[in-house]
Design an enzyme around this catalytic site. Structure first.
Site, PDB file in Angstrom:
ATOM      1  NE  ARG A  46      -1.737  -2.026   2.290  1.00  0.00           N
ATOM      2  CZ  ARG A  46      -2.178  -3.830   2.137  1.00  0.00           C
ATOM      3  NH1 ARG A  46      -2.974  -3.973   1.430  1.00  0.00           N
ATOM      4  NH2 ARG A  46      -1.094  -4.849   1.863  1.00  0.00           N
ATOM      5  CB  THR A  47       3.600   2.837   2.242  1.00  0.00           C
ATOM      6  OG1 THR A  47       2.388   2.285   3.868  1.00  0.00           O
ATOM      7  CG2 THR A  47       3.824   4.007   3.009  1.00  0.00           C
ATOM      8  CE  LYS A  57      26.198  -4.760  -6.810  1.00  0.00           C
ATOM      9  NZ  LYS A  57      26.478  -4.518  -7.867  1.00  0.00           N
ATOM     10  CG  HIS A  90       2.967   4.330   8.933  1.00  0.00           C
ATOM     11  ND1 HIS A  90       3.052   4.704   7.494  1.00  0.00           N
ATOM     12  CD2 HIS A  90       2.755   3.017   8.111  1.00  0.00           C
ATOM     13  CE1 HIS A  90       2.593   4.255   6.998  1.00  0.00           C
ATOM     14  NE2 HIS A  90       2.728   2.960   6.843  1.00  0.00           N
TER      15      HIS A  90
HETATM   16  C1  NCD Z   1       0.591  -0.447   7.887  1.00  0.00           C
HETATM   17  C2  NCD Z   1       2.137  -0.403   8.459  1.00  0.00           C
HETATM   18  O1  NCD Z   1       2.568  -1.239   7.761  1.00  0.00           O
HETATM   19  O2  NCD Z   1       2.900  -0.587   9.839  1.00  0.00           O
HETATM   20  N1  NCD Z   1       0.755  -1.081   6.398  1.00  0.00           N
HETATM   21  C3  NCD Z   1      -0.085   0.469   5.649  1.00  0.00           C
HETATM   22  O3  NCD Z   1       1.520   1.250   5.737  1.00  0.00           O
HETATM   23  N2  NCD Z   1      -0.961   0.332   5.465  1.00  0.00           N
HETATM   24  C4  NCD Z   1       0.043  -1.056   8.803  1.00  0.00           C
HETATM   25  C5  NCD Z   1       0.295  -2.888   9.243  1.00  0.00           C
HETATM   26  O4  NCD Z   1       1.374  -3.475   8.509  1.00  0.00           O
HETATM   27  O5  NCD Z   1      -0.202  -3.492  10.189  1.00  0.00           O
END
Ligand code: NCD
Length: 304
Positions: free
Chosen positions: A55-56, A84, A133
């Site tokens: 997603r991100t 490497k 995040h």
């Molecule tokens: C989240 C993450 O990577 O922390 N996902 C995301 O970026 N949408 C949540 C998760 O992985 O549970």
């Protein structure tokens, strides 16, 4: 020279005013995306993902491409020169020579913070281990603001893995900056919110184990996945998985205007039967995330 303030490492790096202006711009972009389709023409974003992401990463790629820019990078560690023996700091310095903005995810907390000290182009933390995040928080607050028309006076339940869930760590700190919010932290004892983070929160915060006890009072329920990859002892994960499952039946007790959010991916914590409920906002949240990332890129590049 360090370009402080042009990086996004923690969810509280921007002032509340800056956050509003990023939200406002995201709203304008969502309304008329064609007006922004050439804003980043000739610019390059580097996406360095040392930890898997769907997603991100795709959301950032889509955001940059919708702004007319280009994307370089790697989706996992094995395709970088790390394999490497090159240090991450060197890799990122080199990448900074080729790009205008860098997005990095790493499985170890604070690696993006350390690396960013040497980097002169805007640098975005796309998730550092179980720490933070911040761009998921941008997606979350845009969704809340868009549909609730406010970021204050809300009772917010955070449910699931509050220990390792970086999206919770970032969002709770951000929502703590707005007035009269109340936090209900719902988790099994072994996945409680870390003590140091809890102590930082100024808004009322209650901890409990049972979701049903409080579901009917919540304006927002932020469900999270139990972060299997962060467990040292997989037996413990096996014991705890499936601890919370939000179902259609349970939703009967939720407020009529409640909002169910989830950063995704989900495992089983929200049953698919909830997806058609108008109170389920998690797919809208993903779309909001892309617009917020477009807005963020423009903001950090000074193109807003
Ligand atoms: C989240 C993450 O990577 O922390 N996902 C995301 O970026 N949408 C949540 C998760 O992985 O549970």
């Amino acid at each position: 020279m360090q370009l402080k303030g042009r990086h996004l490492l923690n969810s509280t790096d921007f002032s509340v005013e800056e956050l509003y202006s990023i939200i406002e711009l995201a709203q304008k972009i969502a309304k008329k995306p064609e007006d922004y389709s050439e804003k980043c023409k000739g610019r390059i974003m580097a996406a360095l993902f040392y930890e898997p992401s769907t997603r991100t990463r795709l959301s950032f790629e889509a955001a940059m491409k919708r702004l007319g820019g280009d994307v370089i990078g790697f989706p996992e560690m094995s395709t970088s020169s790390e394999s490497k023996g090159e240090s991450i700091a060197d890799t990122v310095r080199i990448v900074a020579c080729y790009s205008d903005i860098i997005v990095m995810r790493h499985h170890v907390p604070f690696v993006p913070h350390k690396i960013s000290e040497h980097i002169r182009v805007p640098f975005i933390n796309a998730g550092d281990g179980s720490n933070q995040h911040p761009t998921q928080t941008l997606a979350d607050i845009f969704t809340i603001y868009k549909y609730k028309k406010k970021l204050s006076n809300l009772k917010i339940g955070f449910c699931g893995d509050l220990k390792y869930g970086r999206t919770v760590h970032s969002l709770i700190k951000t929502m703590d900056r707005y007035e009269n919010n109340i936090f209900e932290c719902i988790s099994p004892d072994c996945l409680k919110i870390p003590d140091d983070l809890r102590r930082e929160i100024k808004s009322p915060l209650r901890e409990r184990e049972c979701l049903e006890d409080v579901l009917g009072e919540l304006d927002i329920l932020y469900m999270t996945r139990i972060q299997k990859e962060r467990f040292e002892d997989l037996d413990e994960y096996e014991r705890i998985k499936g601890y919370y499952i939000l179902t259609k039946e349970k939703m009967e007790n939720a407020k009529e205007d409640a909002m169910i959010l989830h950063p995704l991916p989900r495992v089983d914590e929200i049953h698919e039967s909830v997806d058609d409920d108008p109170r389920a906002y998690y797919f809208k949240q993903a779309r909001a995330g892309m617009y917020m990332r477009m807005s963020l890129i423009l903001h950090l590049l000074g193109l807003n």
